[in-house]
Design a protein around this motif. Structure first.
Motif, PDB file in Angstrom:
ATOM      1  N   TYR A 107      59.063   0.161  65.848  1.00  0.00           N
ATOM      2  CA  TYR A 107      59.835  -0.609  64.625  1.00  0.00           C
ATOM      3  C   TYR A 107      60.800  -1.507  65.230  1.00  0.00           C
ATOM      4  N   VAL A 108      61.279  -1.553  66.451  1.00  0.00           N
ATOM      5  CA  VAL A 108      62.171  -2.438  67.333  1.00  0.00           C
ATOM      6  C   VAL A 108      61.434  -3.817  67.450  1.00  0.00           C
ATOM      7  N   HIS A 109      60.104  -3.432  68.085  1.00  0.00           N
ATOM      8  CA  HIS A 109      59.194  -4.640  68.274  1.00  0.00           C
ATOM      9  C   HIS A 109      58.836  -5.389  66.909  1.00  0.00           C
ATOM     10  N   ILE A 110      58.552  -4.601  65.885  1.00  0.00           N
ATOM     11  CA  ILE A 110      58.125  -5.160  64.715  1.00  0.00           C
ATOM     12  C   ILE A 110      59.364  -6.079  63.929  1.00  0.00           C
ATOM     13  N   PHE A 111      60.575  -5.520  64.335  1.00  0.00           N
ATOM     14  CA  PHE A 111      61.671  -6.271  63.819  1.00  0.00           C
ATOM     15  C   PHE A 111      61.869  -7.707  64.527  1.00  0.00           C
ATOM     16  N   LYS A 112      61.370  -7.496  65.922  1.00  0.00           N
ATOM     17  CA  LYS A 112      61.719  -9.078  66.679  1.00  0.00           C
ATOM     18  C   LYS A 112      60.431  -9.888  66.058  1.00  0.00           C
ATOM     19  N   ASN A 113      59.102  -9.120  65.978  1.00  0.00           N
ATOM     20  CA  ASN A 113      58.022  -9.830  65.525  1.00  0.00           C
ATOM     21  C   ASN A 113      58.112 -10.709  64.192  1.00  0.00           C
ATOM     22  N   ILE A 114      58.886  -9.938  63.282  1.00  0.00           N
ATOM     23  CA  ILE A 114      59.199 -10.671  61.892  1.00  0.00           C
ATOM     24  C   ILE A 114      60.108 -12.123  62.167  1.00  0.00           C
ATOM     25  N   ARG A 115      61.071 -11.785  63.217  1.00  0.00           N
ATOM     26  CA  ARG A 115      61.798 -13.227  63.046  1.00  0.00           C
ATOM     27  C   ARG A 115      60.759 -14.206  64.080  1.00  0.00           C
ATOM     28  N   ASN A 116      60.143 -13.750  64.856  1.00  0.00           N
ATOM     29  CA  ASN A 116      59.145 -14.857  65.833  1.00  0.00           C
ATOM     30  C   ASN A 116      58.064 -15.320  64.803  1.00  0.00           C
ATOM     31  N   ASN A 117      57.549 -14.516  63.888  1.00  0.00           N
ATOM     32  CA  ASN A 117      56.714 -15.003  62.887  1.00  0.00           C
ATOM     33  C   ASN A 117      57.276 -15.995  62.174  1.00  0.00           C
ATOM     34  N   TRP A 118      58.487 -15.751  62.013  1.00  0.00           N
ATOM     35  CA  TRP A 118      59.430 -17.028  60.776  1.00  0.00           C
ATOM     36  C   TRP A 118      59.431 -18.115  61.644  1.00  0.00           C
ATOM     37  N   ILE A 119      59.893 -18.263  62.894  1.00  0.00           N
ATOM     38  CA  ILE A 119      60.291 -19.345  63.509  1.00  0.00           C
ATOM     39  C   ILE A 119      59.060 -20.057  64.200  1.00  0.00           C
ATOM     40  N   THR A 120      58.036 -19.252  64.473  1.00  0.00           N
ATOM     41  CA  THR A 120      56.506 -19.759  64.989  1.00  0.00           C
ATOM     42  C   THR A 120      55.687 -20.255  63.622  1.00  0.00           C
ATOM     43  N   GLU A 121      55.987 -20.255  62.411  1.00  0.00           N
ATOM     44  CA  GLU A 121      55.266 -20.687  61.304  1.00  0.00           C
ATOM     45  C   GLU A 121      55.388 -22.045  61.410  1.00  0.00           C
ATOM     46  N   PRO A 122      54.486 -22.699  61.353  1.00  0.00           N
ATOM     47  CA  PRO A 122      54.390 -24.343  61.291  1.00  0.00           C
ATOM     48  C   PRO A 122      55.425 -25.000  60.736  1.00  0.00           C
ATOM     49  N   GLN A 123      55.628 -24.531  59.257  1.00  0.00           N
ATOM     50  CA  GLN A 123      57.020 -25.163  58.779  1.00  0.00           C
ATOM     51  C   GLN A 123      58.147 -24.223  58.594  1.00  0.00           C
ATOM     52  N   GLN A 124      58.034 -23.017  59.469  1.00  0.00           N
ATOM     53  CA  GLN A 124      59.105 -22.255  59.538  1.00  0.00           C
ATOM     54  C   GLN A 124      59.587 -21.620  58.093  1.00  0.00           C
ATOM     55  N   GLU A 125      58.506 -21.203  57.220  1.00  0.00           N
ATOM     56  CA  GLU A 125      58.946 -20.788  55.832  1.00  0.00           C
ATOM     57  C   GLU A 125      58.039 -19.558  55.919  1.00  0.00           C
ATOM     58  N   LEU A 126      58.470 -18.728  54.975  1.00  0.00           N
ATOM     59  CA  LEU A 126      57.725 -17.489  54.343  1.00  0.00           C
ATOM     60  C   LEU A 126      57.739 -17.196  53.176  1.00  0.00           C
ATOM     61  N   SER A 127      56.586 -17.168  52.502  1.00  0.00           N
ATOM     62  CA  SER A 127      56.487 -16.954  51.043  1.00  0.00           C
ATOM     63  C   SER A 127      56.324 -15.481  50.660  1.00  0.00           C
ATOM     64  N   PHE A 128      56.891 -14.844  49.632  1.00  0.00           N
ATOM     65  CA  PHE A 128      56.853 -13.628  49.263  1.00  0.00           C
ATOM     66  C   PHE A 128      56.949 -13.494  47.690  1.00  0.00           C
ATOM     67  N   GLN A 129      56.775 -12.280  47.243  1.00  0.00           N
ATOM     68  CA  GLN A 129      57.094 -11.999  45.842  1.00  0.00           C
ATOM     69  C   GLN A 129      58.097 -10.951  45.655  1.00  0.00           C
TER      70      GLN A 129
END
Length: 268
Positions: free
Chosen positions: A14-36
């Motif tokens: 879960y620690v690596h998942i925690f880091k991956n969430i932040r990394n996914n956020w900043i590596t997204e082309p617009q640095q945006e995440l959408s959710f419901q």
């Protein structure tokens, strides 16, 4: 598994998942995440984190733990868990609430930081009494019918709406691998804890024991024992494990002080 009475829960760290969430956020082309969340569509923007840091860095009394390295991490710095914890922190959420009249930001950013912060605190319970010392119910050990299970399930429902299902370039979503790992690890940790609590009569479960931290700590100590060499072989690992076992025996006082010649079968 051939034996029907044996259950094996395969989870990711879960620690690596925690880091991956932040990394996914900043590596997204617009640095945006959408959710419901609650039937409404939200958008979390990393630019809001940057603007909050810039506003907070100008004040004499800091409201957050954000630093330049945490907001603008380099490639190697993205592997640091403390830097991620500076972003997903209760102080970040409180700071957004404090500057909402003077700083424009997406409400989804606050909700996303709040969700991931709460998830990591519930998954990272290492001490039985930390929720008392820190006055935080999210850090309470897992017990049967505890409120943490329901909250984790609701967080999984939100993250499932933030998973990229397309085949092209990722757009405002977590990668499929990160989202699937998040859902699988959270649900299987709950299932494993429930099994221990109900069938094996555990009084409580500390979910941090399901992480890879002890294994990574062992290999880190093994590398240090051999001059800080990153590339150690199997003989070095075996030697390090024998030293660690000896330390454990000495800590438990298995070898008497008045009998230096006495040996243990585990050390031979």
């Amino acid at each position: 598994v051939p034996n029907d009475t044996l259950k094996i829960y395969l989870v990711h760290d879960y620690v690596h998942i925690f880091k991956n969430i932040r990394n996914n956020w900043i590596t997204e082309p617009q640095q945006e995440l959408s959710f419901q969340l609650g039937g409404a569509e939200y958008k979390a923007c990393w630019s809001d984190i940057r603007h909050l840091y810039e506003a907070d860095s100008k004040t004499p009394l800091r409201m957050t733990k954000l630093t330049h390295t945490a907001v603008f991490p380099k490639v190697l710095q993205r592997q640091s868990v403390p830097l991620v914890c500076k972003v997903f922190d209760d102080k970040t959420v409180a700071a957004f609430e404090a500057v909402k009249d003077s700083l424009e930001f997406q409400s989804g950013t606050v909700e996303f930081v709040k969700l991931i912060t709460r998830w990591f605190k519930m998954m990272n319970v290492k001490d039985r009494y930390s929720y008392i010392k820190l006055r935080d119910n999210c850090r309470e050990p897992w017990k049967l019918d505890c409120e943490n299970f329901k909250q984790l399930e609701s967080i999984c429902n939100v993250v499932s709406t933030c998973k990229w299902e397309g085949t092209g370039k990722r757009c405002r979503k977590l990668t499929k691998f990160t989202a699937d790992a998040f859902l699988l690890t959270t649900k299987f940790n709950i299932a494993a804890a429930t099994d221990l609590l109900s069938k094996h009569h555990f009084k409580y479960v500390l979910p941090a024991v399901f992480s890879q931290d002890p294994l990574e700590k062992f290999f880190g100590q093994a590398r240090q024992r051999f001059g800080g060499n990153f590339y150690i072989d199997i003989s070095d690992v075996i030697a390090a494990s024998k030293v660690q076992r000896l330390h454990q025996l000495l800590k438990l006082d298995i070898i008497p002080k008045n009998d230096a010649k006495r040996t243990c079968a585990c050390c031979t």
